[in-house]
Design an enzyme around this catalytic site. Sequence first.
Site, short mmCIF file in Angstrom:
data_model
loop_
_atom_site.label_atom_id
_atom_site.label_comp_id
_atom_site.label_asym_id
_atom_site.label_seq_id
_atom_site.Cartn_x
_atom_site.Cartn_y
_atom_site.Cartn_z
N CYS A 105 29.23 33.38 38.13
CA CYS A 105 28.11 32.49 38.42
C CYS A 105 28.01 31.34 37.43
O CYS A 105 27.38 30.32 37.70
CB CYS A 105 26.79 33.28 38.39
N ALA A 136 36.16 49.21 42.41
CA ALA A 136 35.34 48.01 42.20
C ALA A 136 36.20 46.80 42.50
O ALA A 136 36.32 45.87 41.70
CB ALA A 136 34.81 47.99 40.77
N GLY A 172 35.98 44.43 44.59
CA GLY A 172 35.34 43.14 44.85
C GLY A 172 35.69 42.55 46.20
O GLY A 172 35.96 43.25 47.17
N ARG A 218 36.88 31.72 42.38
CA ARG A 218 36.45 33.11 42.27
C ARG A 218 36.54 33.62 40.83
O ARG A 218 35.77 34.45 40.42
CB ARG A 218 37.32 33.96 43.20
N THR A 248 23.92 40.97 40.31
CA THR A 248 22.82 41.86 39.95
C THR A 248 22.92 43.18 40.69
O THR A 248 22.61 44.25 40.14
CB THR A 248 21.47 41.20 40.25
#
Length: 443
Positions: free
Chosen positions: A42, A108, A110, A130, A297
């Site tokens: 982010c 994980a 993604g 990314r 989050t």
Amino acid sequence: MKVVIVGGGAGGISTASNLRKIDKDCEIIVLTRDEKVAYSPCAIPYVLSGTIKSFDDIVMRTTEDYKKKGIDVITEVEVTAVDSEKKTVTYESKSKEKTIKYDKLVLATGGKPFVPPMDGVDLDGVYQIRTIEDGIKVQEAMKDAKSAIVTGAGLIGIEIAFALKKQGLNVTLSEMMPQIVPRSLDKDMSDILVEYLESEGINVVLGKPITKLIGDKKVEKACFDDEELVDADMVILATGVRAELDLARMAGCEIGRWAIITNRHMETSVEDVYAVGDCVESKDLILGSNTISQLGTTAVRQSKAVARTICGWRSNFNPVLNSMVSKVGNLEFGAVGYTSSFAQQNRIRPIVQKIEALTRARYYPNAKPMDIKVICDSEGRIIGCQIIAEERVAERIDTMTLAITEGLTCFELSNMEFAYAPPVSMVTDPLILAVEEVSKKFS
């Protein structure tokens, strides 16, 4: 106990850290194709804009830091096989292949960027963002570019478009839908954001998909709707991500409509195999159905639940509302829950109210306009909120997230106590003004 985690993003690396906090003795191995870990994607647009000085500044930990904690992070490897019966994972590193055993496996993996099916996407000058490595490529390309097109007007697309404009490029932001941020904002709210972006010199093209990219080896133009041509020295594909599911399928995990199915403990359908992050489906709080929540989050919250579960605590991951907030230039925008259009699509009759208020007392210097939209169901239960202002958006979105989570009605929230001081709010908080107004529609 030996735990192998595939993926070094927010979900994977946070799972490793949370495991170590709970269990000081278990063996933890993280396998990732990335060179760097422990950073937030982010933050990439804010490095590109120059707000954050360097990509190095957004890397919070190194592999050496994790080694000191007893976490073995193996970078720049590709996991090629998972055998859930033998409990093994195989990965390749610099043409060498290695197979390791696990007691517990956490996927994980993604998501991978979605590439629109159009001509020209393989031209030089076409980028996806990314990872940090992607960001560095774009940063280098910006030095010689005069014009750029960002296609896909979700959060990352808007933030990148603004970053490129801040660096002096002529920027076009395109979205095939008739509005920007369609998942989080209704059109009347997104129009406020479009007006701001255009006032900052960004050309916003809505409802016209890019049908092909044109150039001789390097991109030169983009064709919109097979008609309009726009110059582009570089094109950023911000067209979303799709869950990476190859390893999950290899392991035999149940796959839903979009991603891996887990229970509330983040356990997959395969014993001793867990999953977190963008590759997982979450439970929608309002409807109770499955959805995707590809937010950092969400991944961090899931990592806490899976770490506790692996260590025997059987912790739960709660359903999601996909609360979000962002900032471009001076403008903040945030949302939680359903838009009115999404509510209608799911056979909920929305009762809606949009108001204009101020971020501070009217007489206090530099009070900023605040647009708030509240969405309730037919019984007055709050199911969504959208806010745009130059300040103090995030805390109000968090307040509405809590209100929706607790199932509050607009009547109940309108009677609750809020803090007040002229520099930070009106005497009646804008949220209270909004729910008071929507409450009148039920009388």
